[in-house]
Design a protein around this motif. Structure first.
Motif, PDB file in Angstrom:
ATOM      1  N   HIS A 129      42.688  64.558  39.882  1.00 46.23           N
ATOM      2  CA  HIS A 129      43.294  65.107  41.097  1.00 46.23           C
ATOM      3  C   HIS A 129      44.798  65.224  40.922  1.00 46.23           C
ATOM      4  O   HIS A 129      45.442  64.333  40.367  1.00 46.23           O
ATOM      5  CB  HIS A 129      42.993  64.204  42.295  1.00 46.23           C
ATOM      6  N   LYS A 162      47.998  67.026  43.415  1.00 42.69           N
ATOM      7  CA  LYS A 162      48.567  67.856  44.470  1.00 42.69           C
ATOM      8  C   LYS A 162      47.525  68.770  45.133  1.00 42.69           C
ATOM      9  O   LYS A 162      47.733  69.971  45.283  1.00 42.69           O
ATOM     10  CB  LYS A 162      49.721  68.686  43.912  1.00 42.69           C
ATOM     11  N   GLY A 163      46.420  68.174  45.475  1.00 43.29           N
ATOM     12  CA  GLY A 163      45.394  68.903  46.213  1.00 43.29           C
ATOM     13  C   GLY A 163      44.423  69.688  45.363  1.00 43.29           C
ATOM     14  O   GLY A 163      43.450  70.243  45.885  1.00 43.29           O
ATOM     15  N   THR A 164      44.663  69.761  44.047  1.00 48.34           N
ATOM     16  CA  THR A 164      43.713  70.454  43.171  1.00 48.34           C
ATOM     17  C   THR A 164      42.889  69.438  42.391  1.00 48.34           C
ATOM     18  O   THR A 164      43.343  68.316  42.127  1.00 48.34           O
ATOM     19  CB  THR A 164      44.444  71.381  42.186  1.00 48.34           C
ATOM     20  N   ASP A 175      44.214  60.073  39.473  1.00 47.40           N
ATOM     21  CA  ASP A 175      45.275  60.867  40.090  1.00 47.40           C
ATOM     22  C   ASP A 175      46.381  61.090  39.071  1.00 47.40           C
ATOM     23  O   ASP A 175      46.950  60.130  38.529  1.00 47.40           O
ATOM     24  CB  ASP A 175      45.837  60.154  41.317  1.00 47.40           C
TER      25      ASP A 175
END
Length: 455
Positions: free
Chosen positions: A299, A301-303, A237
């Motif tokens: 990963h 922020k959602g991408t 992340d």
């Protein structure tokens, strides 16, 4: 009676003098035949910092006497590393590693620091590991008879330190992030740098502490397999690394104009991703990194940035029985792989140094550097430099770090070849160390940049 006593005493003194004279002659004879009582080994200074040179001199040898110098050190995993060099003394019975060439051993030629960078693990395929920079590396150096290796003529222990006096070493457990923070003495403020190492995820304290010695606040940031961080991960992340950047920027002694990132191998694509998606990063050094996401999808922020695929059928078995994985990665420029490529052109007000070894057998570091640079050029940017090292391998580390040509690859799980030639790799490490400091000062330290501009 008096005459008799004088004659008796005279005879006794004569016998005693004769015994002492014979002992003296015997002692001199032993000294001349082995020269061990006269041999002096000098490692000057006896203690220094890991990235500094020393002078190794042997005196008191016989003219043209052949000896072997042997060095030994133990790393934090308990692995023993050894090096050796065969030398022939001068007419004056001296060996000076600054001038005297090694005629055999773990390196050849006149190499003042050869005994240090050519240290090899007694158990093959191990990297010299040092977790705690507050402790010095102890290197035992000895001179032995070339004809009788078990006969030690002289010995000295040399200390190689990582941290200068006054450097603060702070173990970081702030929020989610884990690592070690190194803060130089003095009021500051200093340029800030995040140090990312390779697979294994733990902090690289040697490089971070040595960089702090040069006037940088350095956060050696772990990203897995360290303390309470996950031992196994299937993704990374970017928010975690963003938290590390913000933590560093909040330190009172860090200049607020932006921070730098230094990386190697797998962490290279992490550094490029940080510069591309996060703010506040002004300078990035990637040492033999990739221009695309590797090993773990990233990963943020959602991408999701998918990984660049690898083809196991392209792995080659070398004559030495090692795996050559240099051609296993797919082409990042292929249409089907473009989603994995890091969009470095998105980086705002950031400069890049792409370091690429031409004999890297881990992957095509030169090709990856050129692709990243071309992507910047295509966007009208010239905010980068490429530094190439012929005959250097995958691990170009701090100066005089022992050469690491092969080892168990964390992603492959087997012994692979990392490439490089030991002497050339060692020289590359010294050259790069100076370049890294200059690069970070130029782009992170406004006072230094203005001073250089005036010159």
């Amino acid at each position: 009676m008096i005459t008799y006593c004088q004659r008796d005493v005279s005879r006794g003194l004569y016998r005693a003098f004769k015994v002492l004279h014979l002992k003296h002659l015997t002692r001199v004879s032993v000294r001349m035949s082995t020269s061990d009582t006269a041999v002096g080994l000098h490692v000057i200074p006896t203690r220094c910092y890991f990235d500094e040179t020393v002078q190794v001199i042997v005196r008191g040898l016989l003219p043209k006497q052949s000896v072997k110098l042997v060095a030994e050190a133990k790393d934090d995993k308990g692995m023993i590393f050894q090096s050796s060099a065969v030398h022939k003394a001068s007419e004056h019975g001296e060996v000076d590693l600054n001038r005297s060439p090694s005629l055999g051993g773990t390196y050849i030629g006149a190499e003042p620091m050869g005994l240090f960078w050519s240290l090899r693990p007694l158990t093959p395929h191990n990297k010299f590991t040092w977790w705690d920079a507050s402790k010095p590396v102890l290197v035992d150096v000895k001179v032995v008879s070339h004809e009788n290796p078990g006969h030690v003529l002289a010995k000295e222990t040399h200390q190689r330190h990582f941290m200068k006096e006054g450097i603060q070493r702070v173990v970081v457990t702030d929020g989610k992030i884990r690592g070690t923070l190194f803060i130089p003495p003095g009021p500051g403020p200093f340029p800030g740098v995040v140090d990312l190492y390779t697979l294994g995820g733990g902090p690289s304290e040697p490089r971070a502490s040595l960089l702090a010695n040069k006037g940088f606040v350095v956060l050696a940031l772990a990203f897995y397999r360290y303390k309470d961080l996950p031992k196994k991960v299937d993704k990374l992340d970017l928010e975690y690394f963003e938290e590390g950047i913000r933590f560093l920027q909040k330190q009172p002694k860090v200049k607020g104009s932006g921070v730098g990132v230094i990386s190697i191998s797998k962490s290279g694509d992490l550094a490029l991703s940080m510069a591309s998606f996060l703010t506040g990063i002004k300078a990035v050094v990637t040492v033999n990194g990739c221009c695309a996401c590797t090993v773990f999808p990233l990963h943020y922020k959602g991408t999701v940035t998918p990984i660049l695929p690898a083809d196991p059928d392209k792995v080659i078995l070398t004559e030495q029985g090692l795996l050559d994985i240099s051609k296993a990665m797919d082409d990042p420029a292929a249409n089907e792989n473009l989603a994995s490529v890091i969009p470095v052109e998105r980086a705002h007000d950031c400069n890049f140094m792409f370091v690429a070894s031409e004999d890297d057998m881990n992957w095509d570091s030169v090709g990856f550097a050129e692709l990243a640079a071309q992507r910047l050029r295509d966007s009208g940017k010239e905010n980068f430099e490429i530094v190439r090292y012929p005959k250097a391998g995958h691990f170009v580390d701090v100066p005089y770090m022992p050469f690491y040509p092969s080892g168990i690859h964390a992603a492959v799980g087997k012994v692979v070849a990392f490439g490089g030639e030991a002497k050339t790799n060692a020289h590359a490490q010294v050259d790069l160390w100076g370049r890294v400091q200059e690069f970070f000062r130029k782009h992170l330290d406004t006072d230094y940049a203005q001073h250089k501009a005036k010159l």
